[in-house]
Design an enzyme around this catalytic site. Structure first.
Site, PDB file in Angstrom:
ATOM      1  N   GLY A 108       0.830  -1.030  -0.120  1.00 35.55           N
ATOM      2  CA  GLY A 108      -0.024   0.035   0.008  1.00 35.55           C
ATOM      3  C   GLY A 108       0.954   1.020   0.102  1.00 35.55           C
ATOM      4  O   GLY A 108       1.851   1.350   0.610  1.00 35.55           O
ATOM      5  N   ARG A 129      10.269  -1.659  -4.890  1.00 30.38           N
ATOM      6  CA  ARG A 129       9.001  -1.514  -5.740  1.00 30.38           C
ATOM      7  C   ARG A 129       9.019  -0.305  -6.518  1.00 30.38           C
ATOM      8  O   ARG A 129       9.118   0.917  -5.880  1.00 30.38           O
ATOM      9  CB  ARG A 129       7.779  -1.618  -4.721  1.00 30.38           C
ATOM     10  CG  ARG A 129       7.785  -2.903  -3.918  1.00 30.38           C
ATOM     11  CD  ARG A 129       6.151  -3.261  -3.341  1.00 30.38           C
ATOM     12  NE  ARG A 129       5.279  -3.555  -4.491  1.00 30.38           N
ATOM     13  CZ  ARG A 129       3.873  -3.690  -4.304  1.00 30.38           C
ATOM     14  NH1 ARG A 129       3.463  -3.513  -3.207  1.00 30.38           N
ATOM     15  NH2 ARG A 129       3.139  -3.950  -5.453  1.00 30.38           N
ATOM     16  N   GLN A 182      -5.939  -8.694  -2.632  1.00 32.14           N
ATOM     17  CA  GLN A 182      -5.954  -7.819  -1.457  1.00 32.14           C
ATOM     18  C   GLN A 182      -7.242  -7.446  -0.768  1.00 32.14           C
ATOM     19  O   GLN A 182      -7.471  -6.989   0.354  1.00 32.14           O
ATOM     20  CB  GLN A 182      -5.178  -6.536  -1.671  1.00 32.14           C
ATOM     21  CG  GLN A 182      -3.385  -6.633  -1.992  1.00 32.14           C
ATOM     22  CD  GLN A 182      -3.098  -6.621  -3.378  1.00 32.14           C
ATOM     23  OE1 GLN A 182      -4.052  -7.497  -4.446  1.00 32.14           O
ATOM     24  NE2 GLN A 182      -2.036  -6.427  -3.886  1.00 32.14           N
ATOM     25  N   ASP A 203      -1.760   4.723  -6.471  1.00 35.79           N
ATOM     26  CA  ASP A 203      -0.218   4.665  -5.823  1.00 35.79           C
ATOM     27  C   ASP A 203       0.930   5.719  -6.535  1.00 35.79           C
ATOM     28  O   ASP A 203       2.078   5.999  -6.228  1.00 35.79           O
ATOM     29  CB  ASP A 203       0.449   3.376  -6.513  1.00 35.79           C
ATOM     30  CG  ASP A 203      -0.304   2.094  -5.697  1.00 35.79           C
ATOM     31  OD1 ASP A 203      -1.208   1.688  -6.078  1.00 35.79           O
ATOM     32  OD2 ASP A 203       0.489   1.553  -4.660  1.00 35.79           O
ATOM     33  N   ASN A 232      -3.229   2.949 -10.163  1.00 39.44           N
ATOM     34  CA  ASN A 232      -3.501   2.013  -9.060  1.00 39.44           C
ATOM     35  C   ASN A 232      -3.687   0.714  -9.312  1.00 39.44           C
ATOM     36  O   ASN A 232      -3.238   0.170 -10.444  1.00 39.44           O
ATOM     37  CB  ASN A 232      -4.988   2.630  -8.553  1.00 39.44           C
ATOM     38  CG  ASN A 232      -5.509   1.857  -7.209  1.00 39.44           C
ATOM     39  OD1 ASN A 232      -4.717   1.820  -6.041  1.00 39.44           O
ATOM     40  ND2 ASN A 232      -6.569   1.443  -7.032  1.00 39.44           N
ATOM     41  N   LYS A 233      -3.804  -0.059  -8.318  1.00 35.21           N
ATOM     42  CA  LYS A 233      -4.000  -1.561  -8.444  1.00 35.21           C
ATOM     43  C   LYS A 233      -4.568  -2.095 -10.152  1.00 35.21           C
ATOM     44  O   LYS A 233      -5.815  -1.673 -10.350  1.00 35.21           O
ATOM     45  CB  LYS A 233      -4.545  -2.493  -7.427  1.00 35.21           C
ATOM     46  CG  LYS A 233      -4.658  -3.947  -7.481  1.00 35.21           C
ATOM     47  CD  LYS A 233      -3.348  -4.469  -7.613  1.00 35.21           C
ATOM     48  CE  LYS A 233      -2.397  -3.916  -6.656  1.00 35.21           C
ATOM     49  NZ  LYS A 233      -0.949  -4.519  -6.940  1.00 35.21           N
TER      50      LYS A 233
HETATM   51  O1  MRU Z   1       0.495  -4.076  -4.680  1.00 33.42           O
HETATM   52  P1  MRU Z   1      -0.304  -3.234  -3.394  1.00 33.42           P
HETATM   53  O2  MRU Z   1      -0.865  -4.073  -2.653  1.00 33.42           O
HETATM   54  O3  MRU Z   1       0.888  -2.289  -2.775  1.00 33.42           O
HETATM   55  O4  MRU Z   1      -1.285  -2.094  -4.076  1.00 33.42           O
HETATM   56  C1  MRU Z   1      -2.111  -1.546  -3.163  1.00 33.42           C
HETATM   57  C2  MRU Z   1      -2.929  -0.474  -3.936  1.00 33.42           C
HETATM   58  O5  MRU Z   1      -3.013  -0.443  -5.354  1.00 33.42           O
HETATM   59  C3  MRU Z   1      -3.614   0.429  -3.137  1.00 33.42           C
HETATM   60  O6  MRU Z   1      -4.827   0.862  -3.770  1.00 33.42           O
HETATM   61  C4  MRU Z   1      -2.781   1.858  -3.110  1.00 33.42           C
HETATM   62  O7  MRU Z   1      -1.442   1.605  -2.816  1.00 33.42           O
HETATM   63  C5  MRU Z   1      -3.466   2.949  -2.242  1.00 33.42           C
HETATM   64  S1  MRU Z   1      -3.188   2.670  -0.860  1.00 33.42           S
HETATM   65  C6  MRU Z   1      -4.101   3.566   0.532  1.00 33.42           C
END
Ligand code: MRU
Length: 367
Positions: free
Chosen positions: A54, A90, A203, A244, A254-255
């Protein structure tokens, strides 16, 4: 937020006053395990392996990773090395770069003997500020939810769809997309959350469902492909997702799968909001599709899946035929034109250069 009545953040200083504790998110929802990080490589591993994940939490963890590194060796070359190692963990969430640049700016001018103490203080400040930012996003977003609730029959829930996990587990506390939901729920506004399971790492199914359940927020887990159908049938009042990295022009990364939800929302006239803390804005770029690095992760996340068996054992099984190639893109970009508004700590603004610049004149001019 609370877990079984005990208040937790996702990252904190241990009782020894120097090591760092986290909730191991790779074990959720089947086990709630605390992990202790004692050095730079453990901090880097925690981010890379997604024990912490996140965007806001990645930034906070990087801050503490630098602090652990400075405790071991506060020399200038080690400071540079620590930032390099952590930055490589990352690629997509810009909070990582933001936090490391902030740590380096604060520590580099200091005498090495003063660096460890200052690093812990700065990492703590990043974490505390994130809590305040997310709480403010909660207040602004809850007002939007309240407006929708006011147009409904009393007691009818506002139906919110969210993707991935942008709750308190993804930040230090509160979360971004889920903060408005927690605020609204705590204020007595009835809400119901559609939780996209969010393949490949799920997630939504494993983290968002867990944290909403612990807080008593009504929710239903759906497969990633169900959102469009629900929107066509009037079962989604609004979408709220996290991000992100958001460009200076309002493109939202975002994801993976977020873009498809935004398209479906646009087609069905469903408002599509993004919870956006200012450290997630990348003021240096303008074109999200071309300029944001999209993480590609291990194919194992696609061709295998883990779950708990009836015996209570967590096992991993194969999903795809042996030998079928897989691809694992972790993020996508939703163009600003599909975003109804950005819910920031300073209020809600249009997803545009002007919208962001008006709320953040101090940051937008300092690229
Ligand atoms: O790969 P992740 O689990 O780190 O991805 C998280 C996301 O895409 C969240 O939507 C994003 O980080 C916003 S978190 C408040």
């Amino acid at each position: 937020m609370k877990v079984d009545g005990v208040p937790y953040r996702t990252i904190w200083l241990a009782e020894d006053g120097w090591s760092v504790e986290i909730i191991d998110q790779t074990r959720l929802p089947h086990a709630f395990a605390i992990l202790r990080l004692t050095n730079l490589s453990e901090a880097a591993h925690a981010i890379r392996s997604m024990q912490v994940r996140g965007a806001p939490l990645i930034g906070a963890a990087a801050g503490y990773g630098v602090a652990l590194a400075m405790r071991a060796d506060p020399g200038s070359s080690h400071l540079a090395e620590a930032c390099r190692v952590l930055l490589a963990t990352r690629p997509t969430a810009v909070n990582l770069r933001w936090a490391l640049e902030r740590m380096e700016r604060r520590l580099a001018p200091l005498d090495p003997a003063a660096r460890a103490e200052a690093a812990y203080a700065e990492a703590g400040a990043i974490a505390d500020e994130d809590v305040a930012i997310c709480a403010a996003i909660g207040n602004h977003g809850a007002a939007l939810i309240g407006e929708i609730a006011a147009g409904k029959a009393p007691g009818r829930p506002v139906k919110v769809l969210t993707h991935c996990n942008a709750g308190w587990l993804a930040a230090v506390d509160w979360g971004t997309a889920l903060a408005p939901i927690y605020r609204a729920h705590d204020d007595g506004i009835p809400v119901h959350v559609w939780v996209d399971e969010t393949r490949p790492r799920n997630q939504g199914a494993s983290l968002t469902a867990w944290e909403l359940g612990r807080h008593g927020v009504p929710h239903t887990v759906i497969v990633d492909n169900a959102g469009g159908h629900l929107m066509q049938h009037g079962d989604v009042d609004l979408c709220i997702v996290g991000t992100d990295r958001t460009t200076a022009t309002g493109d939202v990364c975002n994801k993976i799968g977020t873009y498809l939800k935004a398209l479906a929302a646009f087609d069905n006239g469903v408002p599509f909001y993004v919870g956006l803390p200012s450290p997630t804005i990348d003021w240096r770029i303008e074109d999200g599709i071309r300029q944001i690095p999209i993480e590609q992760r291990d194919g194992r996340e696609v061709f295998e899946i883990a779950g708990r068996t009836a015996d209570g054992v967590v096992e991993t099984v194969a999903l795809t035929p042996e030998g079928s190639p897989v691809a694992n893109y972790a993020f996508d970009v939703t163009p600003a034109r599909l975003v109804t508004g950005l819910i920031t700590e300073r209020g809600v603004c249009p997803a545009s250069r002007d919208g962001l610049a008006e709320l953040f004149p101090d940051l937008s001019s300092r690229r």
